[in-house]
Design a protein around this motif. Structure first.
Motif, PDB file in Angstrom:
ATOM      1  N   SER A   1       0.792  -1.221   0.000  1.00 33.80           N
ATOM      2  CA  SER A   1       0.000   0.000   0.000  1.00 33.80           C
ATOM      3  C   SER A   1       0.832   1.283   0.000  1.00 33.80           C
ATOM      4  O   SER A   1       0.268   2.349  -0.165  1.00 33.80           O
ATOM      5  N   GLU A   2       2.167   1.212   0.209  1.00 35.97           N
ATOM      6  CA  GLU A   2       2.924   2.462   0.119  1.00 35.97           C
ATOM      7  C   GLU A   2       2.854   3.018  -1.302  1.00 35.97           C
ATOM      8  O   GLU A   2       3.062   4.207  -1.530  1.00 35.97           O
ATOM      9  N   PHE A   3       2.535   2.160  -2.277  1.00 37.26           N
ATOM     10  CA  PHE A   3       2.424   2.609  -3.664  1.00 37.26           C
ATOM     11  C   PHE A   3       0.991   2.942  -4.054  1.00 37.26           C
ATOM     12  O   PHE A   3       0.768   3.623  -5.051  1.00 37.26           O
ATOM     13  N   GLY A   4       0.009   2.459  -3.285  1.00 36.75           N
ATOM     14  CA  GLY A   4      -1.384   2.742  -3.605  1.00 36.75           C
ATOM     15  C   GLY A   4      -2.285   1.599  -3.200  1.00 36.75           C
ATOM     16  O   GLY A   4      -1.898   0.726  -2.410  1.00 36.75           O
ATOM     17  N   GLY A   5      -3.488   1.600  -3.732  1.00 36.55           N
ATOM     18  CA  GLY A   5      -4.456   0.576  -3.354  1.00 36.55           C
ATOM     19  C   GLY A   5      -5.357   0.218  -4.519  1.00 36.55           C
ATOM     20  O   GLY A   5      -5.424   0.919  -5.532  1.00 36.55           O
ATOM     21  N   ILE A   6      -6.067  -0.887  -4.337  1.00 39.25           N
ATOM     22  CA  ILE A   6      -7.014  -1.361  -5.346  1.00 39.25           C
ATOM     23  C   ILE A   6      -8.277  -1.807  -4.618  1.00 39.25           C
ATOM     24  O   ILE A   6      -8.222  -2.242  -3.461  1.00 39.25           O
ATOM     25  N   MET A   7      -9.427  -1.655  -5.268  1.00 37.63           N
ATOM     26  CA  MET A   7     -10.691  -2.062  -4.662  1.00 37.63           C
ATOM     27  C   MET A   7     -11.581  -2.644  -5.751  1.00 37.63           C
ATOM     28  O   MET A   7     -11.674  -2.099  -6.848  1.00 37.63           O
ATOM     29  N   ILE A   8     -12.244  -3.769  -5.445  1.00 36.32           N
ATOM     30  CA  ILE A   8     -13.208  -4.363  -6.361  1.00 36.32           C
ATOM     31  C   ILE A   8     -14.581  -4.311  -5.716  1.00 36.32           C
ATOM     32  O   ILE A   8     -14.733  -4.607  -4.530  1.00 36.32           O
ATOM     33  N   ARG A   9     -15.581  -3.872  -6.493  1.00 32.65           N
ATOM     34  CA  ARG A   9     -16.951  -3.774  -5.992  1.00 32.65           C
ATOM     35  C   ARG A   9     -17.923  -4.194  -7.081  1.00 32.65           C
ATOM     36  O   ARG A   9     -17.819  -3.758  -8.222  1.00 32.65           O
ATOM     37  N   THR A  10     -18.892  -5.048  -6.691  1.00 36.41           N
ATOM     38  CA  THR A  10     -19.964  -5.437  -7.596  1.00 36.41           C
ATOM     39  C   THR A  10     -21.206  -4.610  -7.280  1.00 36.41           C
ATOM     40  O   THR A  10     -21.350  -4.097  -6.168  1.00 36.41           O
ATOM     41  N   GLU A  11     -22.104  -4.499  -8.252  1.00 40.55           N
ATOM     42  CA  GLU A  11     -23.263  -3.633  -8.046  1.00 40.55           C
ATOM     43  C   GLU A  11     -24.331  -4.286  -7.175  1.00 40.55           C
ATOM     44  O   GLU A  11     -25.234  -3.617  -6.684  1.00 40.55           O
ATOM     45  N   LYS A  12     -24.239  -5.596  -6.941  1.00 41.15           N
ATOM     46  CA  LYS A  12     -25.187  -6.288  -6.071  1.00 41.15           C
ATOM     47  C   LYS A  12     -24.417  -7.238  -5.155  1.00 41.15           C
ATOM     48  O   LYS A  12     -23.281  -7.606  -5.435  1.00 41.15           O
ATOM     49  N   SER A  13     -25.057  -7.606  -4.066  1.00 37.51           N
ATOM     50  CA  SER A  13     -24.414  -8.537  -3.130  1.00 37.51           C
ATOM     51  C   SER A  13     -24.812  -9.979  -3.400  1.00 37.51           C
ATOM     52  O   SER A  13     -24.157 -10.901  -2.923  1.00 37.51           O
ATOM     53  N   LEU A  14     -25.896 -10.183  -4.144  1.00 37.11           N
ATOM     54  CA  LEU A  14     -26.420 -11.526  -4.366  1.00 37.11           C
ATOM     55  C   LEU A  14     -26.728 -11.715  -5.840  1.00 37.11           C
ATOM     56  O   LEU A  14     -27.297 -10.829  -6.490  1.00 37.11           O
ATOM     57  N   TYR A  15     -26.372 -12.900  -6.348  1.00 38.90           N
ATOM     58  CA  TYR A  15     -26.626 -13.240  -7.746  1.00 38.90           C
ATOM     59  C   TYR A  15     -27.116 -14.675  -7.832  1.00 38.90           C
ATOM     60  O   TYR A  15     -26.870 -15.490  -6.935  1.00 38.90           O
ATOM     61  N   PHE A  16     -27.810 -14.965  -8.929  1.00 41.36           N
ATOM     62  CA  PHE A  16     -28.198 -16.338  -9.219  1.00 41.36           C
ATOM     63  C   PHE A  16     -27.226 -16.909 -10.245  1.00 41.36           C
ATOM     64  O   PHE A  16     -26.721 -16.194 -11.108  1.00 41.36           O
TER      65      PHE A  16
END
Length: 361
Positions: free
Chosen positions: A7-22
């Motif tokens: 993290s001294e160089f930066g960060g990354i984050m992954i996010r989906t638009e929903k918490s549940l899928y079929f």
């Protein structure tokens, strides 16, 4: 931002638009990358999804105590989201939209942890792969819940069982039969199951003292060594008066019951059915006749009518993605990711599918 290994160089984050899928759905989301310091050796941004089962239980006691472990990675896909031209990652903000096409036959998420461990979960991961031995990958992960889609036709479900009764192991006492019908085979947690049953005790010399009607959850687990564990939980139940010897409940007199699909002991909603290889959770309507006398060594006409418990969508099902504050990234075109796997239980693809979309430095 995110889970910042390196993290001294930066960060990354992954996010989906929903918490549940079929299973079979399209998972949409973004990978956010923020590099705040030059000098990071690595230019490959990777996306991956992993489906994993874990089990653990103990048998025996003392010197004969054995702990059984199971771990099964049944689904794995890894994709290169972007390859930067410069092998030393430049300072900046970047967003990589993605669309992940889930296979239609994935088993549903599941968790049970009470003396016995049974879990089946999915995680999506994002990382920038370091080419330096002294610097860790920049990475982040998010768990997503996957449910099994409806695979059956909605219909009435029925079963019948007949058994020859004996007392004291060898004395023949005749034949008894029970049939049961459930109004439908597919339910949501909290629904009421409408059950009718008939008893034919006309050719039996034993009285049925009472009949227990219940909803049960059968949890079947496997370990890597091939051991198996079978658990059964009584979730909701009631009891009716029995039937005398030489008598039967006619169809016109069939007993009707309504039982709610909850864990009545803790008033908990039920986890939907799942059909994993190491973790398998199924539901049944179970009807048990209790005969007079010593019938412990005799089979009973116990009826098990299978039912499937479906998923209820959570309130945050369509919660929009919220991007980080003060965010003015360079955006890339969405990457469509289609699974290489036909069989989710036989997918060990570790090869990166290359994306010809390098960023101009």
């Amino acid at each position: 931002m995110g889970n910042k290994s390196g993290s001294e160089f930066g960060g990354i984050m992954i996010r989906t638009e929903k918490s549940l899928y079929f299973a079979g759905d399209i998972v949409k989301g973004n990978i956010y990358l923020h590099i705040i310091k030059p000098g990071y050796h690595g230019n490959i941004v990777q996306f991956s999804i992993v489906g994993k089962e874990k089990t653990q239980w103990t048998t025996g006691s003392g010197k004969h105590r054995t702990t059984h472990y199971g771990k099964n990675v049944f689904h794995r896909d890894a994709v290169v989201i972007n390859t930067f031209l410069d092998e030393n990652l430049m300072v900046g903000q970047f967003v990589f939209p993605f669309e992940l096409h889930l296979p239609p036959n994935l088993p549903g998420s599941f968790t049970y942890h009470h003396a016995t461990l049974a879990s089946l979960n999915y995680k999506v991961k994002a990382r920038v792969i370091s080419t330096s031995k002294s610097i860790n990958d920049i990475k982040n992960k998010q768990e997503i819940i996957i449910r099994e889609p409806i695979k059956e036709i909605l219909q009435v479900s029925s079963k019948q069982e007949t058994a020859n009764l004996t007392t004291w192991c060898c004395k023949q006492q005749g034949v008894s039969s029970i049939s049961a019908t459930v109004q439908k085979n597919l339910y949501f947690p909290g629904e009421f199951v409408q059950i009718t049953y008939e008893v034919d005790n006309s050719n039996c010399k034993l009285n049925i003292e009472n009949v227990d009607i219940m909803i049960v959850n059968k949890l079947n687990l496997r370990s890597n060594s091939g051991s198996q564990c079978h658990l059964e939980f009584n979730l909701n139940a009631l009891s009716h008066n029995g039937v005398q010897q030489g008598q039967k409940i006619q169809p016109s007199q069939s007993k009707g019951i309504s039982l709610q699909l909850i864990n009545s002991q803790y008033l908990l909603a039920l986890t939907p059915s799942t059909t994993g290889n190491f973790v398998n959770s199924s539901y049944y309507v179970k009807i048990i006749p209790n005969f007079e006398g010593c019938t412990c060594c005799s089979s009973k006409p116990i009826v098990l009518v299978p039912i499937t418990v479906l998923a209820v969508l959570p309130q945050d099902y369509a919660q929009p993605i919220v991007q980080p504050e003060n965010w003015q990234p360079q955006a890339f075109q969405p990457l469509i990711i289609k699974s290489n796997s036909v069989d989710p239980f036989n997918n060990n693809n570790n090869n990166f599918k290359q994306m010809a979309n390098p960023m101009n430095s």
